[in-house]
Scaffold this motif. Structure first.
Motif, PDB file in Angstrom:
ATOM      1  N   LEU A   1     -10.004  -3.690  -0.314  1.00 36.97           N
ATOM      2  CA  LEU A   1      -8.728  -3.004  -0.285  1.00 36.97           C
ATOM      3  C   LEU A   1      -8.166  -2.942  -1.701  1.00 36.97           C
ATOM      4  CD1 LEU A   1      -6.125  -1.868   1.030  1.00 36.97           C
ATOM      5  CD2 LEU A   1      -5.432  -4.243   1.474  1.00 36.97           C
TER       6      LEU A   1
ATOM      7  N   ILE B   1      -5.003  -1.718  -3.945  1.00 37.46           N
ATOM      8  CA  ILE B   1      -3.586  -1.353  -3.843  1.00 37.46           C
ATOM      9  C   ILE B   1      -3.037  -1.109  -5.242  1.00 37.46           C
ATOM     10  CG2 ILE B   1      -1.302  -2.068  -3.047  1.00 37.46           C
ATOM     11  CD1 ILE B   1      -2.652  -3.921  -1.068  1.00 37.46           C
TER      12      ILE B   1
ATOM     13  N   GLU C   1      -7.294  -2.866   7.106  1.00 41.24           N
ATOM     14  CA  GLU C   1      -6.272  -1.876   7.443  1.00 41.24           C
ATOM     15  C   GLU C   1      -5.034  -2.548   8.023  1.00 41.24           C
ATOM     16  OE1 GLU C   1      -8.267   0.743  10.085  1.00 41.24           O
ATOM     17  OE2 GLU C   1      -9.437   1.748   8.515  1.00 41.24           O
TER      18      GLU C   1
ATOM     19  N   CYS D   1      -4.138  -5.644   7.369  1.00 42.80           N
ATOM     20  CA  CYS D   1      -3.527  -6.374   6.248  1.00 42.80           C
ATOM     21  C   CYS D   1      -2.673  -5.444   5.392  1.00 42.80           C
ATOM     22  CB  CYS D   1      -4.606  -7.030   5.394  1.00 42.80           C
ATOM     23  SG  CYS D   1      -5.500  -8.358   6.222  1.00 42.80           S
ATOM     24  N   LEU D   2      -3.159  -4.251   5.163  1.00 37.69           N
ATOM     25  CA  LEU D   2      -2.408  -3.304   4.346  1.00 37.69           C
ATOM     26  C   LEU D   2      -1.064  -2.982   4.986  1.00 37.69           C
ATOM     27  CD1 LEU D   2      -2.107  -1.358   1.988  1.00 37.69           C
ATOM     28  CD2 LEU D   2      -3.448   0.327   3.272  1.00 37.69           C
ATOM     29  N   GLU D   3      -1.044  -2.781   6.301  1.00 38.72           N
ATOM     30  CA  GLU D   3       0.211  -2.477   6.974  1.00 38.72           C
ATOM     31  C   GLU D   3       1.184  -3.650   6.895  1.00 38.72           C
ATOM     32  OE1 GLU D   3       1.022   0.504   7.981  1.00 38.72           O
ATOM     33  OE2 GLU D   3      -0.945   1.106   7.215  1.00 38.72           O
TER      34      GLU D   3
ATOM     35  N   ARG E   1       2.557  -3.826   3.402  1.00 37.49           N
ATOM     36  CA  ARG E   1       3.523  -2.754   3.155  1.00 37.49           C
ATOM     37  C   ARG E   1       4.942  -3.211   3.510  1.00 37.49           C
ATOM     38  NH1 ARG E   1       1.465   2.460   2.374  1.00 37.49           N
ATOM     39  NH2 ARG E   1      -0.747   2.740   2.928  1.00 37.49           N
TER      40      ARG E   1
ATOM     41  N   THR F   1      -4.122   3.929  -3.403  1.00 40.50           N
ATOM     42  CA  THR F   1      -4.314   2.825  -2.460  1.00 40.50           C
ATOM     43  C   THR F   1      -5.327   3.255  -1.398  1.00 40.50           C
ATOM     44  OG1 THR F   1      -2.069   2.005  -2.808  1.00 40.50           O
ATOM     45  CG2 THR F   1      -3.180   1.331  -0.787  1.00 40.50           C
TER      46      THR F   1
ATOM     47  N   ILE G   1      -9.180   1.844   1.014  1.00 35.77           N
ATOM     48  CA  ILE G   1     -10.170   0.846   1.396  1.00 35.77           C
ATOM     49  C   ILE G   1     -11.551   1.460   1.168  1.00 35.77           C
ATOM     50  CG2 ILE G   1     -11.099  -0.553   3.270  1.00 35.77           C
ATOM     51  CD1 ILE G   1      -8.318  -0.531   4.529  1.00 35.77           C
TER      52      ILE G   1
END
Length: 379
Positions: A165, A167, A259, A261-263, A266, A281, A283
């Motif tokens: 990921l 970012i 995915e 983790c990204l949310e 955020r 950003t 994956i």
């Protein structure tokens, strides 16, 4: 008393002991006198002069050094505003226009003392180890080495399964919200004069944003996403996690989990007032390779980590050499200045798998410079 209650009491005692240990480790830095003392200001003035003592403003300040630092100390003790505004100018870095707000040297001395004696030892105490920006003993190469080690560890467990990921924050310095930083200062420090001085340096840039060219901006920008870093490491269990200022990389064998983790990250970024750059950003599957800190990573079937410079960096250096050749001809630059600049770039390539790239660039350098002076110094 039940076993659950006894367990809870033991937990609370351990938690209190850890908090007390932390306060004893950093509590001595929560002292305004460490910033305003004459010894601290004198050392700060000497360090701030390094590399810029040729400037007239620096020479004027140092010509009356003891008088100036005594005056600064008196203003700090009296609670006066020591800010002197900014010297604004623009630079173009790697094709990107950056607006610089440089502080006057008298204020730079105070910021140097504030960072060295209060901010740096306090903030860096709570940063994760894999945060490599603006810290002594770390840097870009440290971040790349840590990511390489984490990729090797991942390959030993899962092979090339999974993804990474990546970012990126959008206009990080220009869009930083001030309120989350104020909360960090109030939570970290107890001396009201330390808190007030730190807030004054932040609020000088307006309602939001941190200006490039201020030393306090660097450490504040490193500290702001620290809560997200600890959340990723300790709650999400992303052991292969690295951050360098506004660039973040997280490795996991399950792409769907990345995915999620990204949310979750955020949400924290939104609370901190950080805007995520949606275009950068993403994956990436580990089998495809990825770019982090201007370095392109590949993982081979055998587990070898190949690090190559990104194409943009090589192209930019070739164009730079050609422009420098013209500047040498017109007398704007000397050959020795160009040689040192190229040696610096060449040294950075020694940490990457770029043998053929360096050989090709050497041929260009020799054609532009050395061939004109046979027997001249080699880079």
């Amino acid at each position: 008393m039940t076993s659950e209650e006894r367990r809870e009491q033991r937990y609370q005692r351990r938690k209190a002991a850890r908090l007390e240990k932390k306060r004893s480790a950093i509590g001595r830095y929560d002292d305004f006198e460490r910033v305003a003392s004459l010894d601290s200001l004198y050392e700060a003035a000497k360090e701030a002069s390094k590399g810029v003592d040729w400037k007239a403003s620096v020479q004027r300040y140092n010509s009356l050094l003891l008088f100036n630092i005594s005056k600064t100390r008196a203003e700090l003790i009296a609670g006066k505003d020591i800010r002197r505004g900014f010297i604004c100018f623009d630079i173009c870095e790697r094709g990107k226009l950056r607006h610089i707000k440089s502080v006057h040297f008298s204020e730079r001395v105070v910021q140097k003392s504030f960072c060295k004696n209060v901010l740096y030892p306090t903030f860096t105490h709570s940063l994760i180890y894999d945060n490599g920006a603006s810290q002594q003993g770390k840097g870009t190469q440290f971040a790349l080495n840590r990511l390489t080690a984490q990729l090797r560890r991942h390959f030993r467990k899962y092979g090339r399964e999974g993804g990474i990921l990546l970012i990126d924050f959008s206009d990080y310095f220009g869009s930083v919200a001030h309120e989350p930083l104020f909360e960090i200062y109030e939570r970290t420090f107890h001396d009201p004069r330390v808190i007030a001085l730190g807030k004054s340096f932040i609020s000088a840039f307006g309602d939001n944003g941190l200006g490039l060219g201020s030393e306090t901006s660097q450490i504040n920008a490193v500290m702001l996403p620290n809560r997200a870093d600890h959340y990723a490491k300790e709650v999400l269990r992303l052991h292969g996690y690295d951050r360098y200022m506004d660039d973040t990389a997280a490795i996991h064998h399950n792409i769907e989990y990345l995915e999620e983790c990204l949310e979750k990250l955020r949400v924290i970024y939104s609370e901190l007032g950080i805007v995520v750059n949606e275009r950068k950003t993403k994956i990436v599957d580990l089998k495809h390779g990825f770019t982090f800190l201007k370095t392109h990573f590949y993982i081979t079937d055998t587990g070898r980590i190949i690090k190559k410079p990104c194409r943009e960096s090589v192209t930019r250096e070739r164009r730079k050499l050609k422009k420098q050749a013209h500047l040498v001809e017109t007398g704007v630059l000397t050959f020795d200045e160009v040689r040192r600049s190229y040696a610096s770039w060449r040294g950075s390539m020694s940490h990457r798998d770029a043998y053929r790239t360096v050989q090709s660039m050497d041929r260009l350098f020799n054609r532009l410079f050395i061939d004109q002076w046979k027997g001249g110094p080699q880079p």
